[in-house]
Write an enzyme that holds these catalytic residues in place. Structure first.
Site, PDB file in Angstrom:
ATOM      1  N   GLU A  79     -10.043 -25.110  -3.184  1.00  0.00           N
ATOM      2  CA  GLU A  79     -10.070 -23.934  -4.064  1.00  0.00           C
ATOM      3  C   GLU A  79     -11.409 -23.912  -4.786  1.00  0.00           C
ATOM      4  OE1 GLU A  79      -8.077 -21.116  -4.885  1.00  0.00           O
ATOM      5  OE2 GLU A  79      -9.934 -20.793  -5.994  1.00  0.00           O
ATOM      6  N   THR A 102      -5.190 -15.234  -7.984  1.00  0.00           N
ATOM      7  CA  THR A 102      -5.220 -13.966  -8.716  1.00  0.00           C
ATOM      8  C   THR A 102      -4.006 -13.820  -9.621  1.00  0.00           C
ATOM      9  OG1 THR A 102      -6.453 -12.911  -6.929  1.00  0.00           O
ATOM     10  CG2 THR A 102      -5.293 -11.452  -8.454  1.00  0.00           C
ATOM     11  N   CYS A 103      -2.830 -14.081  -9.106  1.00  0.00           N
ATOM     12  CA  CYS A 103      -1.600 -13.841  -9.864  1.00  0.00           C
ATOM     13  C   CYS A 103      -1.602 -14.583 -11.198  1.00  0.00           C
ATOM     14  CB  CYS A 103      -0.390 -14.238  -9.025  1.00  0.00           C
ATOM     15  SG  CYS A 103       1.146 -14.143  -9.947  1.00  0.00           S
ATOM     16  N   CYS A 153      -1.207 -10.830 -12.289  1.00  0.00           N
ATOM     17  CA  CYS A 153       0.156 -10.569 -12.785  1.00  0.00           C
ATOM     18  C   CYS A 153       0.478 -11.239 -14.118  1.00  0.00           C
ATOM     19  CB  CYS A 153       1.197 -11.059 -11.777  1.00  0.00           C
ATOM     20  SG  CYS A 153       0.753 -10.825 -10.064  1.00  0.00           S
ATOM     21  N   LYS A 197      -1.856 -10.377 -17.173  1.00  0.00           N
ATOM     22  CA  LYS A 197      -1.629  -8.938 -17.380  1.00  0.00           C
ATOM     23  C   LYS A 197      -0.295  -8.701 -18.084  1.00  0.00           C
ATOM     24  CE  LYS A 197       0.924  -6.995 -14.910  1.00  0.00           C
ATOM     25  NZ  LYS A 197       0.869  -6.550 -13.547  1.00  0.00           N
ATOM     26  N   GLY A 231      -5.622   5.650  -9.639  1.00  0.00           N
ATOM     27  CA  GLY A 231      -4.263   6.046  -9.997  1.00  0.00           C
ATOM     28  C   GLY A 231      -3.238   5.066  -9.481  1.00  0.00           C
ATOM     29  N   TYR A 234      -1.559   0.810  -9.374  1.00  0.00           N
ATOM     30  CA  TYR A 234      -0.919  -0.149 -10.279  1.00  0.00           C
ATOM     31  C   TYR A 234      -1.866  -0.610 -11.389  1.00  0.00           C
ATOM     32  CZ  TYR A 234       2.678  -1.513  -6.757  1.00  0.00           C
ATOM     33  OH  TYR A 234       3.707  -1.572  -5.867  1.00  0.00           O
ATOM     34  N   GLU A 280      -1.464   0.228 -15.289  1.00  0.00           N
ATOM     35  CA  GLU A 280      -0.946  -0.843 -16.148  1.00  0.00           C
ATOM     36  C   GLU A 280      -1.924  -1.130 -17.291  1.00  0.00           C
ATOM     37  OE1 GLU A 280       1.907  -3.211 -12.974  1.00  0.00           O
ATOM     38  OE2 GLU A 280      -0.033  -4.082 -13.434  1.00  0.00           O
ATOM     39  N   ARG A 305      -8.889  10.602  -8.104  1.00  0.00           N
ATOM     40  CA  ARG A 305      -9.321  11.652  -7.182  1.00  0.00           C
ATOM     41  C   ARG A 305      -8.142  12.484  -6.670  1.00  0.00           C
ATOM     42  NH1 ARG A 305     -10.882   7.722  -2.048  1.00  0.00           N
ATOM     43  NH2 ARG A 305      -8.786   6.909  -1.718  1.00  0.00           N
ATOM     44  N   GLY A 350      -8.383  -0.243  -5.801  1.00  0.00           N
ATOM     45  CA  GLY A 350      -7.865  -0.995  -4.665  1.00  0.00           C
ATOM     46  C   GLY A 350      -8.496  -2.375  -4.554  1.00  0.00           C
ATOM     47  N   ASP A 358      -2.653 -11.781   0.616  1.00  0.00           N
ATOM     48  CA  ASP A 358      -3.504 -10.585   0.555  1.00  0.00           C
ATOM     49  C   ASP A 358      -4.640 -10.586   1.573  1.00  0.00           C
ATOM     50  OD1 ASP A 358      -1.890  -9.853  -1.517  1.00  0.00           O
ATOM     51  OD2 ASP A 358      -3.465  -9.774  -3.043  1.00  0.00           O
ATOM     52  N   THR A 398       2.559 -10.848  -4.884  1.00  0.00           N
ATOM     53  CA  THR A 398       2.725 -12.298  -4.971  1.00  0.00           C
ATOM     54  C   THR A 398       3.979 -12.814  -4.255  1.00  0.00           C
ATOM     55  OG1 THR A 398       1.511 -12.391  -7.027  1.00  0.00           O
ATOM     56  CG2 THR A 398       3.056 -14.187  -6.637  1.00  0.00           C
ATOM     57  N   ALA A 430       7.695  -3.433  -9.057  1.00  0.00           N
ATOM     58  CA  ALA A 430       7.662  -2.854 -10.407  1.00  0.00           C
ATOM     59  C   ALA A 430       6.222  -2.566 -10.785  1.00  0.00           C
ATOM     60  CB  ALA A 430       8.267  -3.822 -11.414  1.00  0.00           C
ATOM     61  N   HIS A 465      28.662  -1.455 -20.134  1.00  0.00           N
ATOM     62  CA  HIS A 465      28.475  -0.489 -21.208  1.00  0.00           C
ATOM     63  C   HIS A 465      28.248  -1.175 -22.550  1.00  0.00           C
ATOM     64  CE1 HIS A 465      28.914   3.391 -23.118  1.00  0.00           C
ATOM     65  NE2 HIS A 465      29.734   2.851 -23.996  1.00  0.00           N
ATOM     66  N   GLU A 517      23.865   1.296 -16.523  1.00  0.00           N
ATOM     67  CA  GLU A 517      25.176   1.809 -16.095  1.00  0.00           C
ATOM     68  C   GLU A 517      25.047   3.168 -15.429  1.00  0.00           C
ATOM     69  OE1 GLU A 517      28.062   3.038 -19.223  1.00  0.00           O
ATOM     70  OE2 GLU A 517      26.455   2.586 -20.634  1.00  0.00           O
TER      71      GLU A 517
HETATM   72  P1  NDP Z   1      -3.963   0.779  -5.421  1.00  0.00           P
HETATM   73  O1  NDP Z   1      -4.200   0.786  -3.964  1.00  0.00           O
HETATM   74  O2  NDP Z   1      -2.599   0.675  -5.964  1.00  0.00           O
HETATM   75  O3  NDP Z   1      -4.613   2.098  -6.040  1.00  0.00           O
HETATM   76  C1  NDP Z   1      -5.968   2.417  -5.815  1.00  0.00           C
HETATM   77  C2  NDP Z   1      -6.266   3.719  -6.523  1.00  0.00           C
HETATM   78  O4  NDP Z   1      -7.670   3.956  -6.463  1.00  0.00           O
HETATM   79  C3  NDP Z   1      -5.578   4.908  -5.885  1.00  0.00           C
HETATM   80  O5  NDP Z   1      -5.154   5.773  -6.899  1.00  0.00           O
HETATM   81  C4  NDP Z   1      -6.693   5.539  -5.042  1.00  0.00           C
HETATM   82  O6  NDP Z   1      -6.590   6.944  -4.984  1.00  0.00           O
HETATM   83  C5  NDP Z   1      -7.942   5.193  -5.818  1.00  0.00           C
HETATM   84  N1  NDP Z   1      -9.097   4.990  -4.938  1.00  0.00           N
HETATM   85  C6  NDP Z   1      -9.149   4.205  -3.841  1.00  0.00           C
HETATM   86  N2  NDP Z   1     -10.381   4.205  -3.313  1.00  0.00           N
HETATM   87  C7  NDP Z   1     -11.132   5.016  -4.099  1.00  0.00           C
HETATM   88  C8  NDP Z   1     -12.489   5.430  -4.075  1.00  0.00           C
HETATM   89  N3  NDP Z   1     -13.331   4.996  -3.130  1.00  0.00           N
HETATM   90  N4  NDP Z   1     -12.927   6.277  -5.023  1.00  0.00           N
HETATM   91  C9  NDP Z   1     -12.085   6.720  -5.984  1.00  0.00           C
HETATM   92  N5  NDP Z   1     -10.798   6.363  -6.061  1.00  0.00           N
HETATM   93  C10 NDP Z   1     -10.313   5.519  -5.134  1.00  0.00           C
HETATM   94  O7  NDP Z   1      -4.917  -0.360  -5.962  1.00  0.00           O
HETATM   95  P2  NDP Z   1      -4.941  -1.214  -7.287  1.00  0.00           P
HETATM   96  O8  NDP Z   1      -6.362  -1.643  -7.408  1.00  0.00           O
HETATM   97  O9  NDP Z   1      -4.327  -0.499  -8.426  1.00  0.00           O
HETATM   98  O10 NDP Z   1      -4.004  -2.440  -6.943  1.00  0.00           O
HETATM   99  C11 NDP Z   1      -4.236  -3.225  -5.757  1.00  0.00           C
HETATM  100  C12 NDP Z   1      -2.952  -3.863  -5.310  1.00  0.00           C
HETATM  101  O11 NDP Z   1      -2.586  -4.871  -6.210  1.00  0.00           O
HETATM  102  C13 NDP Z   1      -1.763  -2.918  -5.249  1.00  0.00           C
HETATM  103  O12 NDP Z   1      -1.649  -2.330  -3.989  1.00  0.00           O
HETATM  104  C14 NDP Z   1      -0.595  -3.792  -5.558  1.00  0.00           C
HETATM  105  O13 NDP Z   1       0.020  -4.186  -4.359  1.00  0.00           O
HETATM  106  C15 NDP Z   1      -1.187  -4.989  -6.248  1.00  0.00           C
HETATM  107  N6  NDP Z   1      -0.728  -5.004  -7.646  1.00  0.00           N
HETATM  108  C16 NDP Z   1       0.592  -5.086  -7.924  1.00  0.00           C
HETATM  109  C17 NDP Z   1       1.039  -5.076  -9.213  1.00  0.00           C
HETATM  110  C18 NDP Z   1       2.498  -5.144  -9.490  1.00  0.00           C
HETATM  111  O14 NDP Z   1       3.254  -5.555  -8.618  1.00  0.00           O
HETATM  112  N7  NDP Z   1       2.947  -4.728 -10.666  1.00  0.00           N
HETATM  113  C19 NDP Z   1       0.106  -5.002 -10.343  1.00  0.00           C
HETATM  114  C20 NDP Z   1      -1.253  -4.895  -9.948  1.00  0.00           C
HETATM  115  C21 NDP Z   1      -1.633  -4.904  -8.651  1.00  0.00           C
HETATM  116  P3  NDP Z   1      -5.713   7.685  -3.850  1.00  0.00           P
HETATM  117  O15 NDP Z   1      -4.287   7.519  -4.252  1.00  0.00           O
HETATM  118  O16 NDP Z   1      -6.197   9.085  -3.921  1.00  0.00           O
HETATM  119  O17 NDP Z   1      -6.035   6.993  -2.568  1.00  0.00           O
END
Ligand code: NDP
Length: 452
Positions: A36, A43-44, A49, A52, A177, A179, A183, A200, A262, A303, A311, A341, A435, A440
């Site tokens: 490592e 990351t988690c 996670c 956060k 937009g 996670y 969050e 976007r 992403g 990942d 995770t 979630a 209840h 419920e």
């Molecule tokens: P996500 O894939 O969930 O969301 C990425 C967002 O960025 C989307 O809204 C996307 O828009 C936008 N986007 C992607 N590429 C571009 C770009 N080039 N320019 C502008 N906007 C862009 O990624 P996250 O980074 O939020 O999270 C990554 C992963 O981590 C998740 O998929 C999830 O599995 C994991 N995660 C899980 C959590 C949990 O379980 N609670 C918490 C945090 C992370 P569009 O929708 O238009 O494509």
């Protein structure tokens, strides 16, 4: 073990998946090593996670202080100290990392605190130049934030950087937009930062339409500025602040810009090209149903394979790998019906199909309820809970459950057991309600939403 190798298993990457696979394999008497380059827990535990969620808890107190008054408490004007929260959170993460190290050590896994890369299907090279051979190599290097490309994007931070922030920003733009953006938007808002979210397209694309609409309304109602259908094209820095220009010509000046667009598989400089390990266009390691790469002695989980970036999925893939390779029991990790979630405020919990997806192949009945949870009544908080059940009319099978509201994450874990077992709506209906709870409502929605 064949005498020709130093180890039965060499794991690259000590995140959730890698640590689990290493520990369980060592527990079965295998000779195991792990490398490592950063901190144990991945990351988690270190920058995802866990820290956060601790920040989610911290941020929820602002509303709790307000609401306490509705229950008769007199509360002095609360104040929040970012530094105190950071210190407590970092101490907890240090403790958890210590536990990870202790568990590995206790199971006899040899730890190398440095980067490793593949030389061939049975050999890795450590950063100090030492070469080590293993009968099986497991790559579990996870992912990393992907930055969009536009002018001045270097002025943005990514989610990893949030945990190093020393002073609370007064204003934040969260780009994306998904996670992570949402969050942290809620975390910052709860802690008193002025928050704007831009994406976007919409928020949580691919989620059920009712869930998305409910969340957007809730975020706006809290005072988060949600700007959809726009993308930043430029960030300029001036006097420590960031001037962001969007593609519709609008601008915004904030202290901090978080780019959460992403995550990409962590496959850079791992020696994969030289070893001819097949990768997808997006840079993910390609694996079969048993997490095996095209080089038979090399496996990959989590990942870095970009199957489902969660995770618990990486951990399951690690366990299935151990069963397959060391227990003579070929086991394919089950990626069907994964509950998840989103720790926004309000929280989201989902399992199974959205209404939109279900309608493509099924004749569906939709059960939906929107209500104010009892906890919000005395404080007069307007926040609503949404519960939605998507049912296949022909079989009565529950195809999806979607919850937005207090403790949605906790609720969906229990609902997921039923959905995974193939429960029908009649099974939900004959389950006695607990209840008074919000949950419920899941077993008391009798009438489907009128069609048309
Ligand atoms: P996500 O894939 O969930 O969301 C990425 C967002 O960025 C989307 O809204 C996307 O828009 C936008 N986007 C992607 N590429 C571009 C770009 N080039 N320019 C502008 N906007 C862009 O990624 P996250 O980074 O939020 O999270 C990554 C992963 O981590 C998740 O998929 C999830 O599995 C994991 N995660 C899980 C959590 C949990 O379980 N609670 C918490 C945090 C992370 P569009 O929708 O238009 O494509």
């Amino acid at each position: 073990m064949s005498q020709s190798y130093d180890y039965d298993l060499f794991v690259i990457g000590a995140g959730s998946g890698g640590v689990r696979a290493a520990r369980v394999s060592a527990g079965m008497g295998k000779k195991v090593a792990i490398a490592e380059e950063s901190r144990y827990g991945g990351t988690c535990v270190i920058r995802g996670c866990v820290p956060k969620k601790l920040m989610v808890y911290a941020s929820a107190y602002s509303e709790m202080f307000e609401d306490a008054r509705g229950y008769g408490w007199s509360v002095a004007e609360p104040s929040f100290e970012w530094g105190a929260m950071k210190k407590a959170r970092d101490t907890e993460i240090d403790r958890l990392e210590g536990i990870y190290r202790k568990m590995l050590n206790g199971s006899g896994v040899e730890m190398f605190d440095q980067r490793a890369r593949l030389i061939d299907g049975h050999t890795v090279e450590l950063a100090d130049g030492k070469r080590i051979s293993a009968k099986t190599i497991l790559i579990a290097t996870g992912g990393r934030p992907a930055l969009p490309s536009f002018e001045g994007v270097d002025h943005a931070i990514v989610s990893d950087d949030i945990f190093d922030i020393e002073t609370q920003p007064e204003s934040v733009l969260c780009i994306g937009g998904g996670y992570i953006s949402l969050e942290f938007a809620c975390v910052f808002h709860g802690l008193g930062t002025k928050v704007t979210v831009s994406n976007r397209s919409t928020l949580l694309r691919g989620y059920d339409g009712d869930v998305r609409a409910h969340l957007i309304e809730a975020l706006e109602h809290k005072g988060i500025d949600v700007r959809l259908g726009i993308n930043p094209v430029k960030i300029e820095e001036s006097g420590g602040r960031k001037l962001v220009t969007f593609d519709d010509g609008s601008t915004l000046t904030v202290d901090t810009v978080l780019a959460a667009t992403g995550r990409r598989p962590n496959t850079n400089d791992l020696g994969l090209e030289e070893t001819e390990i097949a990768m997808s266009k997006g840079g993910a390691i390609e694996v079969d149903a048993y997490s095996r790469t095209n080089v038979p002695s090399v496996y990959a989980i989590g990942d870095v394979t970009d199957r489902v970036q969660l995770t618990p999925v990486a951990i399951r893939e690690g366990m299935a790998f151990v069963e397959t390779v060391f227990n003579d029991n070929p086991t394919s990790p089950d990626h069907e019906l994964i509950a998840t979630a989103v720790f926004t405020q309000p929280e989201i919990g989902i399992i199974g199909m959205t209404e939109e997806d279900a309608r493509e192949d099924h004749d569906v009945a939709i059960y939906r309820s929107t209500f104010r949870a009892m906890i919000h009544t005395l404080p007069g908080r307007e926040e609503k809970t949404l519960m939605k059940i998507v049912v296949d009319k022909a079989s009565d099978k529950v195809l999806g459950v979607h919850i937005v509201g207090h403790h949605a994450g906790e609720m969906i874990q229990c609902a997921a057991i039923a959905v995974k077992m193939g429960a029908t709506k009649a099974d939900f209906d004959r389950t006695m309600a607990v209840h008074p709870t919000s949950a419920e409502e899941l077993v008391t929605m009798r009438e489907p939403v009128a069609e048309g």
